[in-house]
Each structure stands twice: as structure tokens, then as C-alpha cells.
Design an enzyme around this catalytic site. Structure first.
Site, mmCIF file in Angstrom:
data_model
loop_
_atom_site.group_PDB
_atom_site.id
_atom_site.type_symbol
_atom_site.label_atom_id
_atom_site.label_comp_id
_atom_site.label_asym_id
_atom_site.label_seq_id
_atom_site.Cartn_x
_atom_site.Cartn_y
_atom_site.Cartn_z
ATOM 1 N N SER A 1 0.818 -1.207 0.000
ATOM 2 C CA SER A 1 0.000 0.000 0.000
ATOM 3 C C SER A 1 0.859 1.267 0.000
ATOM 4 O O SER A 1 2.061 1.232 0.268
ATOM 5 C CB SER A 1 -0.907 0.014 1.231
ATOM 6 N N ASP B 1 -1.783 -1.292 -3.449
ATOM 7 C CA ASP B 1 -3.058 -1.133 -2.750
ATOM 8 C C ASP B 1 -3.251 0.291 -2.238
ATOM 9 O O ASP B 1 -2.326 0.911 -1.706
ATOM 10 C CB ASP B 1 -3.101 -2.117 -1.570
ATOM 11 N N HIS B 2 -4.476 0.814 -2.397
ATOM 12 C CA HIS B 2 -4.852 2.144 -1.889
ATOM 13 C C HIS B 2 -3.843 3.211 -2.307
ATOM 14 O O HIS B 2 -3.363 3.997 -1.478
ATOM 15 C CB HIS B 2 -5.000 2.116 -0.365
ATOM 16 N N ASP C 1 -7.222 4.709 -5.441
ATOM 17 C CA ASP C 1 -8.245 5.114 -4.477
ATOM 18 C C ASP C 1 -8.517 6.605 -4.567
ATOM 19 O O ASP C 1 -7.792 7.426 -4.014
ATOM 20 C CB ASP C 1 -7.792 4.742 -3.060
ATOM 21 N N GLU D 1 -12.516 2.111 -5.907
ATOM 22 C CA GLU D 1 -13.431 2.004 -4.764
ATOM 23 C C GLU D 1 -14.583 2.973 -4.903
ATOM 24 O O GLU D 1 -14.407 4.130 -5.302
ATOM 25 C CB GLU D 1 -12.683 2.286 -3.454
ATOM 26 N N ASN E 1 -9.379 -8.805 0.724
ATOM 27 C CA ASN E 1 -8.202 -8.110 1.238
ATOM 28 C C ASN E 1 -8.073 -8.281 2.750
ATOM 29 O O ASN E 1 -9.027 -8.037 3.499
ATOM 30 C CB ASN E 1 -8.297 -6.617 0.934
#
Length: 283
Positions: free
Chosen positions: A50, A84-85, A106, A136, A228
Site C-alpha cells: 500500500s 493497494d490504496h 483510491d 473504490e 483483502n
């Protein structure tokens, strides 16, 4: 082993009617534990790095990503590496250059129309690089700003969002929450089924550490594909370190407490891999 992508694993899991686990990596020990767990279970897995993990490593994505990519390449089971993110587009590009096969971009903190524009722009660039994109909509609890507990993703808006952005997967808010240390979350399985019917792309469940085993199985049966998991590994890691230091207060060699911590994460990861990878009947 031939390089595996997140797209490969999610597509295969969806076709088989089961989920695929995606674990967050903070340290090399996390990546080693997750990979060892997948090999022990004989199941595929996704290693996730992330934006917060990169910040912990002094803002440099390449070293941790290089380690994850090397472990994935050497594994006896399919292992993919995912970003991630990610909110910083420069970091996104650097992460792809360093070996990430996919990204969760994101922009959920933005108003809907801005989220659509930003996500569509990133998806177009990522697809030009052969990179799979997750986004998202709605808000997954456990974080500040847009991540407000109680928010849910609307199926009609989700269908419009995926069509407008061209993303390959969608993370939705259905009752889970990031950073939960107790497994007490209850998901809206009826909403998951409605989202599955409305949205053509695979659905992603964030904040799965706080979701009990039976709820995870039901979520996969209702339509979730990518699951996740992060905090559950940190709970196992920290508990093992705390116990080792309590038992031997004089220890100074970090290998003495990092080895049991890595083993504890592997045990947790193996269990959760088996939970989310169970085949299900179509919902």
C-alpha cells in the site's frame, strides 16, 4: 514459475466460484510468511503493498516491491504483486515500473464525479501498460475522510461507475471496516448479491480481518472475489513478538522474535487462504 498477475488470479477464482486472498505486506517477513502460507496450502495468493507501507519505507517503493516480486517468482504456487490504496499517481507509475501487475487506485475521498474522472484517467494509462485496475466506490470504514463506517455502495451507482471508468474490479462498502482487531463484523450479504448482479467486474472486499470465517464464506458465495486482509497478520505478528520478548527480556537478536512472528503470520495466512478459497455454489 511464469510471472502471475492479479488479473490471472482474480479471473481464475471468479470462474471457479471461489475467492482469492490478498494480504498486505509491510515488512519482508510479511511477504515471506504469506508466500510460505500459500505454498503450504497449495493455493494462489496476492501480495499487496500500500501507499502507507511505502511511506513507512521512507517513500521508496522499489526495495519492498523488488522483494515481493522476487518471492513471487520463486514461489511454488501462483503469487501476484498488487499496489493497494494508491492515491499518488507518481507512486502508481513508480510501483508499476518496479513490478506491480495491478493497482487499486483510491479516489474515493473525492466527490463522485471527480472520482469518476480521476479513476478513468488512471485506468486508461494503466491499461496502456497492461496493468489491471481496481477502484473504490462507497466508503470502507476504519479510516478518516471518505472511509466512514455505515456507508454502503449503491448498486446502480456502482454499475454506472464501472461503465464510466473502465476499471477491472470494484471495492465496495458492505459492512466491513479497516483495522479491526476483533472479528465481529457482519456483512450485508443481500447487498453483495445485488452488487454482483448489477456490476460486470469482480467485487473486492476490503477490511476483511474483522470478518469471521462464516461471514467470509458467505461473502464469497454472494459474489465477492478478491478478499483483502491486513490487520489479522499484524495481530499475529505483534502477539508473537510480545510473547517472545516477555519470555526472554534479555534477547537482543531480532531474529529470535522475528522468526516466531513470521511463523505466526504464516499460520494465520494459511487458515484465511483456506477459508476464502473454498468453492461455492453460484449465488
Amino acid at each position: 514459475m511464469t510471472a502471475t498477475t492479479t488479473a490471472d488470479l482474480v479471473t481464475a477464482a471468479r470462474a471457479a466460484g471461489h475467492g482469492v486472498a490478498a494480504f498486505n505486506v509491510i515488512t519482508l517477513e510479511h511477504a515471506e510468511a504469506i508466500t510460505a502460507a500459500a505454498e503450504a496450502a497449495g493455493l494462489p495468493v496476492i501480495l499487496q503493498i500500500s501507499q502507507n507501507a511505502v511511506a513507512f519505507h521512507l517513500g521508496r517503493p522499489a526495495p519492498l516491491l523488488a522483494a515481493a516480486v522476487a518471492l513471487a517468482a520463486a514461489a511454488a504456487v501462483p503469487v501476484a504483486v498488487h499496489l493497494d490504496h494508491i492515491q499518488d499517481e507518481d507512486l502508481l507509475r513508480a510501483g508499476v515500473a518496479a513490478g506491480g501487475s495491478s493497482v487499486m487506485y483510491d479516489a474515493s475521498a473525492l466527490p463522485y464525479e471527480q472520482n469518476v474522472r480521476a479513476t478513468a484517467r488512471v485506468a486508461a494509462w494503466a491499461h496502456s501498460q497492461g496493468v489491471w485496475v481496481e477502484a473504490e466506490l462507497g466508503a470502507v470504514g476504519g479510516k478518516d475522510g471518505a472511509h466512514t463506517p455505515g456507508v454502503r455502495t449503491d448498486p446502480d451507482q456502482a454499475a454506472a461507475f464501472t461503465a464510466a471508468t473502465g476499471v477491472d474490479a470494484l471495492a465496495v462498502a458492505v459492512g466491513s471496516s479497516h483495522a479491526m482487531t476483533l472479528r465481529t463484523a457482519r456483512l450485508d450479504h443481500a447487498l453483495i448479491a445485488r452488487l454482483r448482479a448489477a456490476v460486470a467486474v469482480p467485487l473486492v472486499l476490503h477490511g476483511s480481518s474483522g470478518v469471521p470465517d462464516d461471514e467470509l464464506r458467505q461473502a464469497v458465495a454472494a459474489g465477492m472475489v478478491k478478499i483483502n486482509i491486513g490487520t489479522a497478520l499484524n495481530v499475529a505478528f505483534t502477539s508473537a513478538v510480545r510473547g517472545q520478548l516477555s519470555d526472554d527480556p534479555a534477547v537482543v537478536d531480532p531474529r529470535r522474535y522475528l522468526r516466531p512472528a513470521r511463523d505466526a503470520m504464516a499460520t494465520t495466512a494459511r487458515h484465511l487462504l483456506q477459508v476464502v478459497s473454498c468453492s461455492t455454489s453460484p449465488a
